[in-house]
Motif scaffolding. Structure first.
Motif, PDB file in Angstrom:
ATOM      1  N   THR A   4       0.808  -1.072   0.056  1.00 13.09           N
ATOM      2  CA  THR A   4       0.025  -0.064  -0.050  1.00 13.09           C
ATOM      3  C   THR A   4       0.773   1.118   0.106  1.00 13.09           C
ATOM      4  O   THR A   4       0.244   2.361  -0.438  1.00 13.09           O
ATOM      5  N   LYS A 112       1.147   9.621  -5.647  1.00  9.72           N
ATOM      6  CA  LYS A 112       1.649   8.408  -5.889  1.00  9.72           C
ATOM      7  C   LYS A 112       1.352   7.544  -7.106  1.00  9.72           C
ATOM      8  O   LYS A 112       0.029   7.606  -7.475  1.00  9.72           O
ATOM      9  N   LEU A 113       2.186   6.438  -7.802  1.00 11.45           N
ATOM     10  CA  LEU A 113       1.721   5.965  -8.921  1.00 11.45           C
ATOM     11  C   LEU A 113       0.381   5.210  -8.568  1.00 11.45           C
ATOM     12  O   LEU A 113       0.319   4.476  -7.331  1.00 11.45           O
ATOM     13  N   ALA A 114      -0.250   4.989  -9.419  1.00 11.23           N
ATOM     14  CA  ALA A 114      -1.554   4.111  -9.419  1.00 11.23           C
ATOM     15  C   ALA A 114      -1.286   2.864  -9.446  1.00 11.23           C
ATOM     16  O   ALA A 114      -0.134   2.478  -9.942  1.00 11.23           O
ATOM     17  N   ASP A 115      -1.914   1.849  -9.105  1.00 15.72           N
ATOM     18  CA  ASP A 115      -1.794   0.388  -8.835  1.00 15.72           C
ATOM     19  C   ASP A 115      -1.306  -0.106 -10.443  1.00 15.72           C
ATOM     20  O   ASP A 115      -0.466  -0.993 -10.473  1.00 15.72           O
ATOM     21  N   GLU A 117       0.040   1.562 -12.854  1.00 16.73           N
ATOM     22  CA  GLU A 117       1.616   2.093 -13.297  1.00 16.73           C
ATOM     23  C   GLU A 117       2.497   1.439 -12.332  1.00 16.73           C
ATOM     24  O   GLU A 117       3.613   0.999 -12.941  1.00 16.73           O
ATOM     25  N   GLU A 118       2.088   1.086 -11.000  1.00 20.21           N
ATOM     26  CA  GLU A 118       3.323   0.222 -10.392  1.00 20.21           C
ATOM     27  C   GLU A 118       3.213  -1.181 -10.890  1.00 20.21           C
ATOM     28  O   GLU A 118       4.301  -1.782 -10.988  1.00 20.21           O
ATOM     29  N   ARG A 300      -3.416   5.750  -0.331  1.00 21.77           N
ATOM     30  CA  ARG A 300      -3.711   5.837  -1.723  1.00 21.77           C
ATOM     31  C   ARG A 300      -5.055   5.751  -2.196  1.00 21.77           C
ATOM     32  O   ARG A 300      -5.615   6.195  -3.000  1.00 21.77           O
ATOM     33  N   TYR A 301      -5.996   4.946  -1.155  1.00 17.92           N
ATOM     34  CA  TYR A 301      -7.379   4.703  -1.563  1.00 17.92           C
ATOM     35  C   TYR A 301      -8.399   5.991  -1.142  1.00 17.92           C
ATOM     36  O   TYR A 301      -9.071   6.445  -1.511  1.00 17.92           O
ATOM     37  N   ALA A 304      -7.582   8.275  -3.847  1.00 20.52           N
ATOM     38  CA  ALA A 304      -8.280   7.936  -5.117  1.00 20.52           C
ATOM     39  C   ALA A 304      -9.638   8.280  -4.895  1.00 20.52           C
ATOM     40  O   ALA A 304     -10.307   8.790  -5.883  1.00 20.52           O
ATOM     41  N   LYS A 307      -9.775  12.329  -5.237  1.00 22.69           N
ATOM     42  CA  LYS A 307     -10.025  12.719  -6.639  1.00 22.69           C
ATOM     43  C   LYS A 307     -11.258  12.480  -7.441  1.00 22.69           C
ATOM     44  O   LYS A 307     -11.601  13.231  -8.307  1.00 22.69           O
ATOM     45  N   ARG A 308     -11.647  11.023  -7.075  1.00 21.21           N
ATOM     46  CA  ARG A 308     -13.012  10.813  -7.779  1.00 21.21           C
ATOM     47  C   ARG A 308     -14.100  11.687  -7.426  1.00 21.21           C
ATOM     48  O   ARG A 308     -14.908  11.945  -8.345  1.00 21.21           O
TER      49      ARG A 308
END
Length: 441
Positions: A4, A112-115, A117-118, A300-301, A304, A307-308
Protein backbone atom coordinates in the motif's frame (compact mmCIF):
# COMPACT_ATOMS: atom_id res chain seq x y z
CA UNK A 1 6.10 -6.36 -4.81
CA UNK A 2 4.34 -3.03 -4.24
CA UNK A 3 2.27 -2.83 -1.06
CA UNK A 4 0.00 0.00 0.00
CA UNK A 5 3.00 2.31 0.35
CA UNK A 6 5.61 1.21 -2.17
CA UNK A 7 8.24 -1.53 -1.90
CA UNK A 8 9.44 -2.34 1.62
CA UNK A 9 11.74 -4.85 3.24
CA UNK A 10 14.76 -5.27 5.45
CA UNK A 11 17.46 -3.17 3.83
CA UNK A 12 20.24 -5.20 2.18
CA UNK A 13 18.21 -8.40 2.56
CA UNK A 14 14.66 -8.10 1.27
CA UNK A 15 15.30 -4.66 -0.22
CA UNK A 16 18.76 -5.02 -1.75
CA UNK A 17 20.85 -2.56 -3.77
CA UNK A 18 20.38 -4.89 -6.71
CA UNK A 19 16.60 -4.60 -6.42
CA UNK A 20 16.83 -0.81 -6.06
CA UNK A 21 18.97 -0.62 -9.20
CA UNK A 22 16.53 -2.85 -11.07
CA UNK A 23 13.63 -0.62 -9.99
CA UNK A 24 15.56 2.40 -11.23
CA UNK A 25 16.12 0.77 -14.60
CA UNK A 26 12.48 -0.34 -14.81
CA UNK A 27 11.20 3.14 -13.99
CA UNK A 28 13.74 4.93 -16.18
CA UNK A 29 13.00 2.64 -19.09
CA UNK A 30 9.39 3.85 -19.10
CA UNK A 31 10.41 7.53 -19.29
CA UNK A 32 11.65 9.72 -22.10
CA UNK A 33 15.43 9.87 -22.54
CA UNK A 34 16.83 12.57 -20.24
CA UNK A 35 13.70 12.73 -18.06
CA UNK A 36 14.38 13.96 -14.53
CA UNK A 37 13.52 11.91 -11.43
CA UNK A 38 13.65 13.60 -8.01
CA UNK A 39 14.97 11.35 -5.20
CA UNK A 40 14.67 12.05 -1.47
CA UNK A 41 15.30 9.88 1.57
CA UNK A 42 14.94 9.75 5.32
CA UNK A 43 17.75 9.37 7.85
CA UNK A 44 18.25 5.58 7.86
CA UNK A 45 21.80 4.30 7.49
CA UNK A 46 20.74 2.27 4.47
CA UNK A 47 19.37 5.34 2.69
CA UNK A 48 22.52 6.45 0.84
CA UNK A 49 23.18 2.85 -0.26
CA UNK A 50 19.74 2.51 -1.83
CA UNK A 51 19.81 6.07 -3.15
CA UNK A 52 23.01 5.34 -5.07
CA UNK A 53 21.64 2.08 -6.45
CA UNK A 54 18.33 3.63 -7.53
CA UNK A 55 20.16 6.51 -9.20
CA UNK A 56 22.49 4.10 -10.98
CA UNK A 57 19.52 2.21 -12.39
CA UNK A 58 17.90 5.39 -13.64
CA UNK A 59 21.11 6.60 -15.28
CA UNK A 60 21.60 3.19 -16.87
CA UNK A 61 18.19 3.58 -18.53
CA UNK A 62 18.95 7.10 -19.77
CA UNK A 63 17.09 9.08 -17.09
CA UNK A 64 18.55 11.87 -14.97
CA UNK A 65 18.57 11.43 -11.19
CA UNK A 66 18.26 14.56 -9.05
CA UNK A 67 19.29 13.88 -5.45
CA UNK A 68 17.47 15.98 -2.86
CA UNK A 69 19.10 14.40 0.21
CA UNK A 70 17.17 14.06 3.47
CA UNK A 71 13.66 15.46 2.98
CA UNK A 72 10.15 14.50 4.09
CA UNK A 73 8.09 12.48 1.63
CA UNK A 74 5.62 15.33 0.98
CA UNK A 75 8.50 17.65 0.11
CA UNK A 76 9.65 15.26 -2.61
CA UNK A 77 6.10 14.97 -3.95
CA UNK A 78 5.76 18.76 -3.98
CA UNK A 79 9.12 19.34 -5.65
CA UNK A 80 8.41 16.68 -8.27
CA UNK A 81 5.17 18.38 -9.29
CA UNK A 82 6.43 21.96 -9.01
CA UNK A 83 9.71 21.30 -10.81
CA UNK A 84 8.34 19.62 -13.89
CA UNK A 85 10.08 16.30 -13.17
CA UNK A 86 8.89 13.13 -14.85
CA UNK A 87 8.75 11.18 -11.58
CA UNK A 88 9.77 11.21 -7.94
CA UNK A 89 11.04 8.59 -5.53
CA UNK A 90 11.36 8.49 -1.75
CA UNK A 91 13.64 6.03 0.03
CA UNK A 92 11.98 5.49 3.39
CA UNK A 93 10.11 2.91 5.45
CA UNK A 94 8.10 5.63 7.19
CA UNK A 95 7.19 4.49 10.72
CA UNK A 96 8.88 1.06 10.43
CA UNK A 97 11.97 0.12 12.49
CA UNK A 98 15.29 1.47 11.22
CA UNK A 99 16.50 -1.83 9.73
CA UNK A 100 13.66 -1.66 7.19
CA UNK A 101 13.63 0.63 4.21
CA UNK A 102 11.40 1.22 1.24
CA UNK A 103 11.01 2.89 -2.13
CA UNK A 104 7.82 4.72 -3.08
CA UNK A 105 7.27 6.29 -6.46
CA UNK A 106 5.42 9.41 -7.57
CA UNK A 107 4.17 10.55 -10.96
CA UNK A 108 4.86 13.95 -12.50
CA UNK A 109 1.82 15.39 -10.69
CA UNK A 110 3.29 14.48 -7.29
CA UNK A 111 0.67 11.80 -6.64
CA UNK A 112 1.76 8.26 -5.82
CA UNK A 113 1.75 5.94 -8.82
CA UNK A 114 -1.56 4.21 -9.41
CA UNK A 115 -1.75 0.44 -9.00
CA UNK A 116 -1.65 -0.11 -12.77
CA UNK A 117 1.46 2.05 -13.17
CA UNK A 118 3.20 0.23 -10.32
CA UNK A 119 2.29 -3.08 -11.96
CA UNK A 120 3.85 -1.87 -15.22
CA UNK A 121 7.09 -0.94 -13.44
CA UNK A 122 7.11 -4.32 -11.71
CA UNK A 123 6.59 -6.11 -15.03
CA UNK A 124 9.50 -4.20 -16.51
CA UNK A 125 11.80 -5.72 -13.87
CA UNK A 126 11.74 -8.92 -15.90
CA UNK A 127 12.99 -7.13 -19.01
CA UNK A 128 16.58 -6.08 -19.62
CA UNK A 129 15.52 -3.17 -21.79
CA UNK A 130 17.67 -0.89 -23.91
CA UNK A 131 21.09 0.05 -22.51
CA UNK A 132 22.15 3.47 -23.79
CA UNK A 133 25.86 4.28 -23.97
CA UNK A 134 28.06 7.32 -24.19
CA UNK A 135 26.23 10.62 -24.19
CA UNK A 136 22.87 8.84 -24.03
CA UNK A 137 23.46 7.78 -20.44
CA UNK A 138 21.61 9.75 -17.80
CA UNK A 139 23.21 12.06 -15.26
CA UNK A 140 23.25 12.45 -11.49
CA UNK A 141 22.90 15.90 -9.96
CA UNK A 142 22.42 17.23 -6.42
CA UNK A 143 19.75 19.82 -5.64
CA UNK A 144 20.75 21.55 -2.39
CA UNK A 145 17.98 24.14 -2.65
CA UNK A 146 15.00 21.78 -2.70
CA UNK A 147 14.46 22.04 1.05
CA UNK A 148 14.28 25.83 0.89
CA UNK A 149 11.79 25.76 -1.99
CA UNK A 150 9.54 23.37 -0.06
CA UNK A 151 9.72 25.49 3.10
CA UNK A 152 8.85 28.62 1.11
CA UNK A 153 5.79 26.83 -0.28
CA UNK A 154 4.70 25.75 3.21
CA UNK A 155 4.95 29.33 4.46
CA UNK A 156 2.95 30.60 1.49
CA UNK A 157 0.13 28.11 1.94
CA UNK A 158 0.00 28.14 5.76
CA UNK A 159 0.65 31.73 6.90
CA UNK A 160 -0.65 31.25 10.46
CA UNK A 161 0.72 33.42 13.29
CA UNK A 162 1.73 31.12 16.17
CA UNK A 163 3.06 33.84 18.46
CA UNK A 164 2.53 32.97 22.12
CA UNK A 165 2.25 29.21 21.58
CA UNK A 166 4.77 26.85 23.17
CA UNK A 167 5.02 23.61 21.18
CA UNK A 168 6.94 20.41 21.77
CA UNK A 169 7.93 18.98 18.38
CA UNK A 170 9.07 15.36 18.08
CA UNK A 171 10.75 14.68 14.74
CA UNK A 172 11.36 10.96 15.43
CA UNK A 173 15.02 11.43 14.41
CA UNK A 174 13.61 11.36 10.89
CA UNK A 175 13.24 13.54 7.83
CA UNK A 176 11.32 16.39 9.48
CA UNK A 177 14.43 17.39 11.44
CA UNK A 178 15.32 19.56 8.42
CA UNK A 179 11.94 21.30 8.19
CA UNK A 180 9.48 21.22 11.09
CA UNK A 181 11.27 23.04 13.95
CA UNK A 182 12.48 25.79 11.63
CA UNK A 183 9.07 26.35 10.03
CA UNK A 184 7.18 26.43 13.32
CA UNK A 185 9.67 28.82 14.89
CA UNK A 186 9.49 31.08 11.82
CA UNK A 187 5.71 31.24 12.30
CA UNK A 188 6.28 32.61 15.81
CA UNK A 189 5.98 29.54 18.03
CA UNK A 190 8.33 28.78 20.89
CA UNK A 191 9.58 25.28 20.01
CA UNK A 192 11.03 22.62 22.26
CA UNK A 193 12.41 20.13 19.74
CA UNK A 194 13.06 16.47 20.55
CA UNK A 195 13.97 13.53 18.33
CA UNK A 196 16.25 15.79 16.30
CA UNK A 197 19.58 13.93 16.51
CA UNK A 198 19.46 11.20 13.84
CA UNK A 199 22.40 8.81 13.81
CA UNK A 200 21.18 6.42 11.11
CA UNK A 201 19.81 3.80 13.51
CA UNK A 202 17.56 5.69 15.94
CA UNK A 203 14.73 6.73 13.59
CA UNK A 204 11.32 6.08 15.27
CA UNK A 205 13.08 4.48 18.26
CA UNK A 206 10.94 5.24 21.29
CA UNK A 207 9.81 8.52 19.77
CA UNK A 208 7.68 10.05 17.04
CA UNK A 209 4.08 9.34 16.12
CA UNK A 210 4.35 5.64 17.01
CA UNK A 211 5.63 6.31 20.55
CA UNK A 212 3.77 9.26 22.04
CA UNK A 213 4.89 8.77 25.65
CA UNK A 214 8.02 10.86 25.06
CA UNK A 215 6.28 13.89 23.57
CA UNK A 216 3.54 13.67 26.22
CA UNK A 217 6.06 13.58 29.06
CA UNK A 218 8.01 16.48 27.56
CA UNK A 219 4.87 18.61 27.19
CA UNK A 220 4.08 18.11 30.87
CA UNK A 221 7.68 18.68 31.90
CA UNK A 222 8.14 22.01 30.10
CA UNK A 223 4.55 23.22 30.47
CA UNK A 224 3.93 23.48 26.73
CA UNK A 225 0.54 24.20 25.17
CA UNK A 226 0.64 21.01 23.10
CA UNK A 227 2.92 18.54 21.36
CA UNK A 228 3.28 17.39 17.76
CA UNK A 229 4.84 14.06 16.80
CA UNK A 230 5.87 13.18 13.25
CA UNK A 231 6.81 9.81 11.79
CA UNK A 232 10.11 8.96 10.13
CA UNK A 233 9.33 10.32 6.67
CA UNK A 234 7.09 13.20 7.75
CA UNK A 235 3.82 12.32 6.06
CA UNK A 236 2.03 11.74 9.39
CA UNK A 237 1.45 13.77 12.53
CA UNK A 238 -0.25 13.02 15.83
CA UNK A 239 -0.64 15.39 18.76
CA UNK A 240 -0.98 15.57 22.53
CA UNK A 241 -2.77 18.29 24.48
CA UNK A 242 -1.32 20.28 27.38
CA UNK A 243 -2.06 17.39 29.79
CA UNK A 244 -0.28 14.87 27.55
CA UNK A 245 -3.51 13.21 26.37
CA UNK A 246 -3.33 11.74 22.87
CA UNK A 247 -5.11 13.47 19.98
CA UNK A 248 -5.21 11.00 17.11
CA UNK A 249 -5.67 11.40 13.38
CA UNK A 250 -9.46 11.10 13.60
CA UNK A 251 -9.62 14.06 15.97
CA UNK A 252 -7.16 16.16 13.97
CA UNK A 253 -9.12 15.41 10.80
CA UNK A 254 -12.36 16.42 12.51
CA UNK A 255 -10.91 19.74 13.69
CA UNK A 256 -9.58 20.48 10.20
CA UNK A 257 -12.88 19.47 8.55
CA UNK A 258 -14.87 21.77 10.81
CA UNK A 259 -12.41 24.58 10.12
CA UNK A 260 -12.78 24.20 6.34
CA UNK A 261 -16.56 23.96 6.72
CA UNK A 262 -16.65 27.23 8.69
CA UNK A 263 -14.63 28.92 5.97
CA UNK A 264 -16.73 27.51 3.14
CA UNK A 265 -13.79 25.54 1.77
CA UNK A 266 -14.86 21.93 2.44
CA UNK A 267 -15.64 20.71 -1.07
CA UNK A 268 -18.85 18.69 -1.19
CA UNK A 269 -19.25 19.11 2.58
CA UNK A 270 -17.56 15.72 2.82
CA UNK A 271 -14.41 14.14 4.17
CA UNK A 272 -12.77 10.84 3.16
CA UNK A 273 -11.37 8.34 5.64
CA UNK A 274 -10.80 4.60 6.04
CA UNK A 275 -12.49 1.63 7.66
CA UNK A 276 -10.13 1.95 10.64
CA UNK A 277 -11.57 5.34 11.58
CA UNK A 278 -13.42 5.33 14.90
CA UNK A 279 -17.22 5.39 14.78
CA UNK A 280 -17.06 8.41 17.04
CA UNK A 281 -15.64 10.37 14.12
CA UNK A 282 -18.57 9.48 11.87
CA UNK A 283 -21.03 10.50 14.57
CA UNK A 284 -19.24 13.82 15.12
CA UNK A 285 -19.26 14.60 11.41
CA UNK A 286 -22.93 13.63 11.08
CA UNK A 287 -23.73 16.05 13.87
CA UNK A 288 -21.98 18.81 11.92
CA UNK A 289 -23.70 17.98 8.64
CA UNK A 290 -20.52 16.60 7.05
CA UNK A 291 -20.67 13.44 4.97
CA UNK A 292 -18.06 10.73 5.60
CA UNK A 293 -16.82 8.63 2.68
CA UNK A 294 -15.12 5.32 3.60
CA UNK A 295 -12.28 3.52 1.80
CA UNK A 296 -9.95 0.59 2.35
CA UNK A 297 -6.95 1.26 4.59
CA UNK A 298 -4.13 3.13 2.86
CA UNK A 299 -3.65 6.74 1.90
CA UNK A 300 -3.63 5.81 -1.81
CA UNK A 301 -7.25 4.68 -1.50
CA UNK A 302 -8.21 7.80 0.44
CA UNK A 303 -6.61 9.93 -2.26
CA UNK A 304 -8.28 7.98 -5.06
CA UNK A 305 -11.72 8.62 -3.53
CA UNK A 306 -10.90 12.29 -2.97
CA UNK A 307 -9.92 12.72 -6.60
CA UNK A 308 -12.92 10.73 -7.84
CA UNK A 309 -15.41 12.77 -5.82
CA UNK A 310 -13.70 16.14 -6.06
CA UNK A 311 -13.11 16.29 -2.29
CA UNK A 312 -10.31 18.27 -0.69
CA UNK A 313 -9.78 16.64 2.72
CA UNK A 314 -9.16 13.07 3.83
CA UNK A 315 -7.03 11.06 6.16
CA UNK A 316 -6.38 8.15 8.46
CA UNK A 317 -6.44 7.57 12.20
CA UNK A 318 -2.66 7.13 12.04
CA UNK A 319 -2.29 10.85 11.39
CA UNK A 320 -1.83 10.66 7.63
CA UNK A 321 -3.91 13.64 6.49
CA UNK A 322 -4.30 14.83 2.91
CA UNK A 323 -5.43 18.37 2.15
CA UNK A 324 -5.21 18.86 -1.60
CA UNK A 325 -5.14 22.63 -1.17
CA UNK A 326 -1.80 22.13 0.60
CA UNK A 327 -0.18 19.63 -1.74
CA UNK A 328 -0.52 16.32 -3.59
CA UNK A 329 0.28 13.98 -0.70
CA UNK A 330 -0.15 13.52 3.02
CA UNK A 331 2.01 16.12 4.75
CA UNK A 332 2.52 15.99 8.50
CA UNK A 333 3.86 19.53 8.74
CA UNK A 334 1.07 21.03 6.62
CA UNK A 335 -1.51 19.11 8.67
CA UNK A 336 0.06 20.39 11.88
CA UNK A 337 -0.12 23.96 10.60
CA UNK A 338 -3.75 23.49 9.56
CA UNK A 339 -4.57 22.14 13.01
CA UNK A 340 -2.80 25.07 14.68
CA UNK A 341 -4.50 27.55 12.36
CA UNK A 342 -7.91 26.13 13.27
CA UNK A 343 -7.14 26.43 16.99
CA UNK A 344 -5.87 29.99 16.60
CA UNK A 345 -9.02 30.96 14.68
CA UNK A 346 -11.36 29.66 17.40
CA UNK A 347 -9.17 30.43 20.40
CA UNK A 348 -9.66 26.88 21.69
CA UNK A 349 -7.09 24.69 23.38
CA UNK A 350 -6.41 21.38 21.65
CA UNK A 351 -8.05 19.20 24.33
CA UNK A 352 -11.52 20.79 24.19
CA UNK A 353 -11.39 21.04 20.40
CA UNK A 354 -10.52 17.34 20.06
CA UNK A 355 -13.45 16.40 22.31
CA UNK A 356 -15.75 16.85 19.29
CA UNK A 357 -14.88 13.20 18.57
CA UNK A 358 -16.12 10.96 21.38
CA UNK A 359 -14.22 7.81 20.59
CA UNK A 360 -15.78 4.42 21.16
CA UNK A 361 -13.47 1.98 22.96
CA UNK A 362 -11.24 0.54 20.28
CA UNK A 363 -8.67 -2.24 20.41
CA UNK A 364 -6.13 -2.99 17.69
CA UNK A 365 -3.99 -6.14 17.75
CA UNK A 366 -1.15 -6.75 15.29
CA UNK A 367 -0.41 -10.43 14.73
CA UNK A 368 2.86 -11.47 13.09
CA UNK A 369 1.92 -14.24 10.67
CA UNK A 370 3.68 -16.55 8.26
CA UNK A 371 0.99 -16.58 5.55
CA UNK A 372 -0.88 -13.27 5.44
CA UNK A 373 -1.85 -13.96 1.80
CA UNK A 374 -4.05 -16.84 3.07
CA UNK A 375 -6.28 -14.47 5.04
CA UNK A 376 -9.10 -14.37 2.43
CA UNK A 377 -9.47 -18.16 2.71
CA UNK A 378 -9.21 -18.31 6.52
CA UNK A 379 -12.76 -19.59 7.10
CA UNK A 380 -12.44 -19.83 10.87
CA UNK A 381 -11.32 -16.21 11.12
CA UNK A 382 -14.25 -14.93 9.09
CA UNK A 383 -16.68 -17.07 11.06
CA UNK A 384 -15.38 -15.41 14.24
CA UNK A 385 -15.75 -11.99 12.60
CA UNK A 386 -19.39 -12.70 11.69
CA UNK A 387 -20.08 -13.84 15.25
CA UNK A 388 -18.59 -10.60 16.60
CA UNK A 389 -20.57 -8.46 14.16
CA UNK A 390 -23.82 -10.19 15.10
CA UNK A 391 -23.14 -9.63 18.81
CA UNK A 392 -22.23 -5.94 18.48
CA UNK A 393 -24.82 -4.92 15.89
CA UNK A 394 -24.79 -1.18 15.21
CA UNK A 395 -22.97 -0.46 18.47
CA UNK A 396 -19.58 -1.64 17.25
CA UNK A 397 -17.39 -2.81 14.40
CA UNK A 398 -14.71 -5.33 13.58
CA UNK A 399 -12.05 -4.95 10.88
CA UNK A 400 -9.58 -7.71 9.99
CA UNK A 401 -7.00 -6.96 7.32
CA UNK A 402 -3.52 -7.89 6.21
CA UNK A 403 -0.92 -5.15 6.46
CA UNK A 404 0.19 -3.79 3.11
CA UNK A 405 3.77 -3.23 4.30
CA UNK A 406 4.55 -5.86 6.95
CA UNK A 407 3.92 -9.57 7.65
CA UNK A 408 1.03 -8.73 9.93
CA UNK A 409 -2.68 -9.26 10.19
CA UNK A 410 -4.44 -6.45 12.04
CA UNK A 411 -7.57 -7.08 14.10
CA UNK A 412 -9.51 -3.99 15.19
CA UNK A 413 -12.66 -4.09 17.31
CA UNK A 414 -14.86 -1.20 18.44
CA UNK A 415 -17.46 -1.91 21.10
CA UNK A 416 -19.46 -0.12 23.79
CA UNK A 417 -17.02 -1.24 26.51
CA UNK A 418 -13.30 -1.83 26.85
CA UNK A 419 -14.01 -5.33 28.15
CA UNK A 420 -15.91 -6.29 25.00
CA UNK A 421 -13.10 -4.90 22.81
CA UNK A 422 -10.52 -6.93 24.69
CA UNK A 423 -12.58 -10.11 24.64
CA UNK A 424 -13.45 -10.05 20.94
CA UNK A 425 -9.95 -8.99 19.86
CA UNK A 426 -8.42 -11.85 21.82
CA UNK A 427 -10.85 -14.41 20.41
CA UNK A 428 -10.39 -13.35 16.79
CA UNK A 429 -6.61 -12.96 17.14
CA UNK A 430 -6.33 -16.49 18.52
CA UNK A 431 -8.13 -17.84 15.46
CA UNK A 432 -5.93 -15.80 13.09
CA UNK A 433 -2.81 -17.08 14.80
CA UNK A 434 -3.93 -20.71 14.63
CA UNK A 435 -4.94 -20.50 10.96
CA UNK A 436 -2.11 -18.37 9.52
CA UNK A 437 0.79 -19.35 11.76
CA UNK A 438 1.82 -16.47 13.92
CA UNK A 439 2.08 -14.83 17.31
CA UNK A 440 1.08 -11.54 18.91
CA UNK A 441 4.26 -9.43 19.20
Amino acid sequence: MFGTDGVRGVANRGLTPELAMALGRALGGRLERGARVMIGRDTRRSGPMLEGALAAGLVSAGADAVLLGVLPTPAVAELTAAGGAAAGAVISASHNPFADNGIKLFGPDGFKLADAEEAAVEAALEEDGERPVGGDLGTVAHDPDGRDRYIATIHERCPVDLSGLHLVVDCAHGATVVTAPEVLEARGARVTAIGVAPDGVNINEGCGSTHLDLVAATVREVGADMGLAFDGDGDRVLAVDRTGATVDGDQILAICALDLRRRGLLAGDAVVTTTMTNLGFRRAMAGAGIEVRWTDVGDRYVLAEMKRGGFVLGGEQSGHLIDLSHGPSGDGLAAALHLLSALVATGEDLGPAAAIVQRLPQKLVNIVVERKSDLPQADGTWAAVRECEAALGEDGRVVVRASGTESLVRVMVEAPTVEECESWCTRIADVVRSELGGAIP
